[in-house]
Design a protein around this motif. Structure first.
Motif, mmCIF file in Angstrom:
data_model
loop_
_atom_site.group_PDB
_atom_site.id
_atom_site.type_symbol
_atom_site.label_atom_id
_atom_site.label_comp_id
_atom_site.label_asym_id
_atom_site.label_seq_id
_atom_site.Cartn_x
_atom_site.Cartn_y
_atom_site.Cartn_z
ATOM 1 N N SER A 1 0.822 -1.217 0.000
ATOM 2 C CA SER A 1 0.000 0.000 0.000
ATOM 3 C C SER A 1 0.854 1.263 0.000
ATOM 4 O O SER A 1 1.837 1.347 0.746
ATOM 5 N N TYR A 2 0.448 2.244 -0.809
ATOM 6 C CA TYR A 2 1.141 3.527 -0.879
ATOM 7 C C TYR A 2 0.113 4.655 -0.872
ATOM 8 O O TYR A 2 -0.982 4.508 -1.411
ATOM 9 N N SER A 3 0.480 5.764 -0.244
ATOM 10 C CA SER A 3 -0.433 6.902 -0.162
ATOM 11 C C SER A 3 0.331 8.201 -0.363
ATOM 12 O O SER A 3 1.520 8.305 -0.058
ATOM 13 N N VAL A 4 -0.387 9.196 -0.885
ATOM 14 C CA VAL A 4 0.171 10.526 -1.173
ATOM 15 C C VAL A 4 -0.577 11.541 -0.324
ATOM 16 O O VAL A 4 -1.816 11.549 -0.309
ATOM 17 N N HIS A 5 0.168 12.412 0.362
ATOM 18 C CA HIS A 5 -0.438 13.356 1.306
ATOM 19 C C HIS A 5 0.015 14.784 1.002
ATOM 20 O O HIS A 5 1.153 15.004 0.574
ATOM 21 N N LYS A 6 -0.871 15.734 1.252
ATOM 22 C CA LYS A 6 -0.573 17.146 1.032
ATOM 23 C C LYS A 6 0.238 17.699 2.198
ATOM 24 O O LYS A 6 -0.095 17.492 3.366
ATOM 25 N N LEU A 7 1.329 18.416 1.868
ATOM 26 C CA LEU A 7 2.162 19.021 2.901
ATOM 27 C C LEU A 7 1.462 20.234 3.500
ATOM 28 O O LEU A 7 0.710 20.945 2.817
ATOM 29 N N ASN A 8 1.762 20.474 4.779
ATOM 30 C CA ASN A 8 1.234 21.668 5.455
ATOM 31 C C ASN A 8 2.171 22.859 5.304
ATOM 32 O O ASN A 8 1.769 23.996 5.574
ATOM 33 N N GLU A 9 3.405 22.596 4.895
ATOM 34 C CA GLU A 9 4.399 23.658 4.723
ATOM 35 C C GLU A 9 5.150 23.425 3.427
ATOM 36 O O GLU A 9 5.232 22.296 2.930
ATOM 37 N N GLN A 10 5.734 24.478 2.893
ATOM 38 C CA GLN A 10 6.465 24.374 1.644
ATOM 39 C C GLN A 10 7.859 23.785 1.857
ATOM 40 O O GLN A 10 8.463 23.930 2.923
#
Length: 449
Positions: free
Chosen positions: A125-134
């Motif tokens: 399983s693999y997942s992609v997540h949005k960063l909270n900081e640049q």
């Protein structure tokens, strides 16, 4: 014929030396026969493990950056998790969807160039997540990480089986996909790259706990989002991409070594005796420090000889699953009591044991002889014998002549060079473990008449 067989048998007779009695290292192959005068010696090199600090993992797709993503567990290194972070980018020349365009489908693709793990016939399983900081324009290390949202932008299960080089698709969160699609038609968020990064700072790609597998991802056009749509007047579908192309990234590594032989390894750049085995693991930055004092003892015990062949060998290494490849190779970097790479003052390149039949020293602008660094000796893994070895004849001859000064070694699984990012030790979680009594130097030498 019998005489030839007897001579060959003696040639491969092994004498294991004692550090307390270096004078007993050599053994004449045909005692009483001065016409032979060929000797064989073998001795162990003590070893410890060192955890490197300042282990830079910054990547750049413009230089064919590789991102490692995985979750592994074993008895020696414990639990190791690699999470990759990357910026995203888009092409301003891409055709934008019209205002009434309809979104057909969206995928996040992973350009997988390597797979290393166990039970590859089972889904991973693999997942992609949005960063909270640049991600900043700075150097990142394997201890760095950026907070990201717990809910995934994309995720899927993948069964690799024997496939090690492929492009796979993850399913994208539909709400996120629709939002991006509408904004991409023409909004402030996509008016320039700076506004875009405020809206979407970057992504984190992670593996599932317990999968015991690591993949290598190629940054670029084929790792990122691809949107398929059609305008109302179109007869064929169109697409646009938001990818890791030309993007800065890095790999974070988290390690829990509790209850393992390496649990005591806490301080960076400190050599630890962890028992009867030592090991090296990529991206974690754990390397093997090899004590070369027995080489000095050996060289001090002999005179009037020439080395015909000298090899450095490690192994047979500890067993590993067929689908979990160990480190492909390594290099012997010179070190000291600080456990840092010893670097040349003229160019800051680290000094390594050089290949045999290559110059071992060169002359600097002041006429001083300095160690050569152009042709490091590669310690290659032999899949059949399960050993690592390198020919170090020229290096030992240079030590014997006094051209070089003997130093301890760090066995490191990649090339460290100023201005180069092509370091295999930062592209995976590959590892190797070996018993300390299987790290040796073997030498064949002759008396000079």
């Amino acid at each position: 014929m019998r005489a030839k067989l007897a001579c060959l048998g003696l040639l491969f007779t092994i004498l294991i030396s004692s550090c307390s009695d270096p004078a007993s290292v050599g053994l004449e192959l045909a005692p009483g026969n001065n016409q032979v005068g060929v000797f064989f010696a073998e001795f162990d090199l003590p070893a410890e493990v060192v955890l490197l600090d300042s282990f830079e993992t910054t990547t750049n797709a413009a230089r064919r950056g590789i991102l490692a993503v995985g979750h592994e567990q074993d008895d020696f290194f414990g639990v190791t998790q690699a999470t990759s972070y990357s910026r995203l980018s888009y092409s301003s020349s891409q055709k934008r969807p019209e205002a009434d365009a309809i979104l057909d489908s969206v995928f996040f693709t992973l350009r997988v160039i390597s797979v290393n793990g166990t039970d590859l016939d089972q889904p991973k399983s693999y997942s992609v997540h949005k960063l909270n900081e640049q991600i900043l324009d700075t150097v990142y290390f394997n201890t760095d990480k950026i907070p990201f949202q717990e809910s995934a932008l994309a995720s899927s299960e993948i069964t690799f089986n024997e496939t090690k080089d492929t492009t796979v698709r993850l399913q994208v969160n539909q709400q996120f996909a629709s939002e991006v699609f509408e904004l991409y038609k023409g909004s402030r968020e996509f008016s320039n790259i700076f506004n875009f990064r405020q809206y979407l700072p970057g992504i984190a790609i992670k593996a599932k706990e317990g999968d015991n597998t690591t993949i290598g991802l190629q940054q670029g056009e084929n790792t990122g989002f691809i949107f398929y749509y059609h305008n109302l007047a179109d007869t064929v579908a169109s697409s646009f991409r938001i990818t890791t192309s030309t993007s800065r990234g890095f790999v974070n590594v988290e390690s829990d070594r509790s209850g393992t032989p390496t649990a005591s390894v806490q301080e960076y750049r400190t050599a630890y005796d962890v028992g009867n085995k030592v090991g090296a693991k990529a991206n974690l930055g754990m390397v093997i420090k090899i004590n070369t004092h027995p080489i000095d003892e050996f060289l001090d015990s002999i005179s009037g000889i020439v080395f015909n062949e000298v090899s450095f060998e490690m192994g047979e290494i500890e067993s590993f699953p067929e689908t979990q490849n160990p480190l492909f190779s390594g290099y012997l970097y010179l070190t000291d009591d600080t456990n840092n790479f010893i670097r040349r003052s003229i160019d800051r390149n680290p000094i390594t044991v050089q290949s045999t039949n290559q110059p071992q020293v060169e002359t600097d602008e002041n006429g001083n002889q300095i160690p050569m660094v152009r042709a490091p000796a590669q310690v290659l893994f032999n899949q059949t014998s399960k050993t690592y070895s390198a020919d170090i004849t020229s290096h030992i001859n240079a030590l014997f002549r006094g051209t070089l000064t003997n130093k301890d070694w760090l066995f490191y699984g990649g090339i460290v060079s100023v201005g180069s990012e092509d370091d295999n030790f930062k592209k995976s979680l590959r590892q190797m473990v070996v018993r300390k009594d299987r790290i040796k130097v073997k030498a064949i030498y002759s008396k000079i008449k």
